[in-house]
Design an enzyme around this catalytic site. Sequence first.
Site, PDB file in Angstrom:
ATOM      1  N   ASN A  50      52.371  44.640  43.226  1.00 19.65           N
ATOM      2  CA  ASN A  50      51.713  44.961  41.951  1.00 19.65           C
ATOM      3  C   ASN A  50      52.584  45.913  41.130  1.00 19.65           C
ATOM      4  O   ASN A  50      53.308  46.762  41.668  1.00 19.65           O
ATOM      5  CB  ASN A  50      50.287  45.496  42.132  1.00 19.65           C
ATOM      6  CG  ASN A  50      50.162  46.680  43.054  1.00 19.65           C
ATOM      7  OD1 ASN A  50      50.991  46.896  43.927  1.00 19.65           O
ATOM      8  ND2 ASN A  50      49.111  47.456  42.857  1.00 19.65           N
ATOM      9  N   VAL A  51      52.520  45.734  39.837  1.00 19.11           N
ATOM     10  CA  VAL A  51      53.327  46.512  38.893  1.00 19.11           C
ATOM     11  C   VAL A  51      52.375  47.025  37.814  1.00 19.11           C
ATOM     12  O   VAL A  51      51.924  46.260  36.950  1.00 19.11           O
ATOM     13  CB  VAL A  51      54.439  45.644  38.262  1.00 19.11           C
ATOM     14  CG1 VAL A  51      55.286  46.475  37.304  1.00 19.11           C
ATOM     15  CG2 VAL A  51      55.325  45.016  39.337  1.00 19.11           C
ATOM     16  N   GLU A  52      52.044  48.310  37.924  1.00 16.97           N
ATOM     17  CA  GLU A  52      51.032  48.869  37.019  1.00 16.97           C
ATOM     18  C   GLU A  52      51.654  49.345  35.706  1.00 16.97           C
ATOM     19  O   GLU A  52      52.880  49.362  35.527  1.00 16.97           O
ATOM     20  CB  GLU A  52      50.281  49.996  37.728  1.00 16.97           C
ATOM     21  CG  GLU A  52      49.537  49.460  38.940  1.00 16.97           C
ATOM     22  CD  GLU A  52      48.614  50.473  39.592  1.00 16.97           C
ATOM     23  OE1 GLU A  52      48.748  51.689  39.340  1.00 16.97           O
ATOM     24  OE2 GLU A  52      47.741  50.024  40.367  1.00 16.97           O
ATOM     25  N   CYS A  61      49.130  42.118  38.880  1.00 16.66           N
ATOM     26  CA  CYS A  61      48.797  42.074  40.302  1.00 16.66           C
ATOM     27  C   CYS A  61      50.008  41.576  41.092  1.00 16.66           C
ATOM     28  O   CYS A  61      50.917  40.935  40.541  1.00 16.66           O
ATOM     29  CB  CYS A  61      47.628  41.128  40.548  1.00 16.66           C
ATOM     30  SG  CYS A  61      46.027  41.778  40.043  1.00 16.66           S
ATOM     31  N   GLU A  63      50.138  39.151  42.991  1.00 16.59           N
ATOM     32  CA  GLU A  63      50.220  37.684  42.918  1.00 16.59           C
ATOM     33  C   GLU A  63      51.028  37.242  41.701  1.00 16.59           C
ATOM     34  O   GLU A  63      51.688  36.195  41.732  1.00 16.59           O
ATOM     35  CB  GLU A  63      48.810  37.082  42.837  1.00 16.59           C
ATOM     36  CG  GLU A  63      47.974  37.259  44.103  1.00 16.59           C
ATOM     37  CD  GLU A  63      47.216  38.582  44.162  1.00 16.59           C
ATOM     38  OE1 GLU A  63      47.597  39.547  43.467  1.00 16.59           O
ATOM     39  OE2 GLU A  63      46.228  38.641  44.916  1.00 16.59           O
ATOM     40  N   CYS A  98      42.027  38.763  43.430  1.00 14.27           N
ATOM     41  CA  CYS A  98      41.016  38.939  42.386  1.00 14.27           C
ATOM     42  C   CYS A  98      40.778  37.596  41.682  1.00 14.27           C
ATOM     43  O   CYS A  98      41.500  36.610  41.906  1.00 14.27           O
ATOM     44  CB  CYS A  98      41.469  40.007  41.385  1.00 14.27           C
ATOM     45  SG  CYS A  98      42.744  39.451  40.242  1.00 14.27           S
ATOM     46  N   CYS A 101      43.687  36.081  39.773  1.00  6.02           N
ATOM     47  CA  CYS A 101      44.771  35.624  40.643  1.00  6.02           C
ATOM     48  C   CYS A 101      44.384  34.389  41.432  1.00  6.02           C
ATOM     49  O   CYS A 101      45.246  33.602  41.823  1.00  6.02           O
ATOM     50  CB  CYS A 101      45.229  36.769  41.539  1.00  6.02           C
ATOM     51  SG  CYS A 101      46.118  38.008  40.564  1.00  6.02           S
TER      52      CYS A 101
HETATM   53  N1  THU Z   1      45.651  44.159  42.711  1.00  6.61           N
HETATM   54  C1  THU Z   1      46.533  43.190  43.103  1.00  6.61           C
HETATM   55  O1  THU Z   1      47.759  43.398  43.093  1.00  6.61           O
HETATM   56  N2  THU Z   1      46.033  41.991  43.502  1.00  6.61           N
HETATM   57  C2  THU Z   1      44.704  41.681  43.563  1.00  6.61           C
HETATM   58  O2  THU Z   1      44.359  40.541  43.858  1.00  6.61           O
HETATM   59  C3  THU Z   1      43.714  42.724  43.300  1.00  6.61           C
HETATM   60  C4  THU Z   1      44.224  43.974  42.686  1.00  6.61           C
HETATM   61  C5  THU Z   1      46.197  45.439  42.246  1.00  6.61           C
HETATM   62  C6  THU Z   1      46.072  45.650  40.761  1.00  6.61           C
HETATM   63  C7  THU Z   1      46.102  47.171  40.664  1.00  6.61           C
HETATM   64  O3  THU Z   1      47.457  47.587  40.556  1.00  6.61           O
HETATM   65  C8  THU Z   1      45.529  47.652  41.976  1.00  6.61           C
HETATM   66  O4  THU Z   1      45.526  46.514  42.841  1.00  6.61           O
HETATM   67  C9  THU Z   1      44.124  48.209  41.873  1.00  6.61           C
HETATM   68  O5  THU Z   1      43.283  47.298  41.244  1.00  6.61           O
END
Ligand code: THU
Length: 138
Positions: A50-52, A61, A63, A98, A101
Amino acid sequence: MPEVSVDDVAWNQLREAAKAARELAYAPYSKHPVGAAALTDDGRIVTGSNVENASLGVTLCAECSMVGDLVRTGKPGKRGRLIAFACVGPNPGALLPCGRCRQLLSEHGGPDLLIDRDGGPVPLSFLLPDAFSGDDLP
Ligand code: THU
């Protein structure tokens, strides 16, 4: 697409690849690093983290970057299909994708994509029944 059964997949190898990808996550806001990994029908393991973003809704996410890896590392004109997927977050056990994704995985793996889940992998169609797809477009 080759027929792949749950037992054909090296799930521990996929989970380890997801854990390694989790180390590369950029998650300073949620402090919830996620790593994803999938086996492709041409034998690759693709990974993502994940890359916020400070603008939280722009966050990618794990994915998302994994699908980028799929597209970017395929042979020209043949990006490959996802056949088995594993994802881990900071908590023990499998992290289920999620909603958005699930749609993303559906595009590149379809309903038979196997998703790692505590208690045993399930097909994506179990997590996203009656999925919308390109076939629904005119
Ligand atoms: N996140 C994912 O990378 N994949 C998912 O399927 C659910 C959520 C990440 C997004 C965010 O950076 C962190 O989890 C908290 O929501």
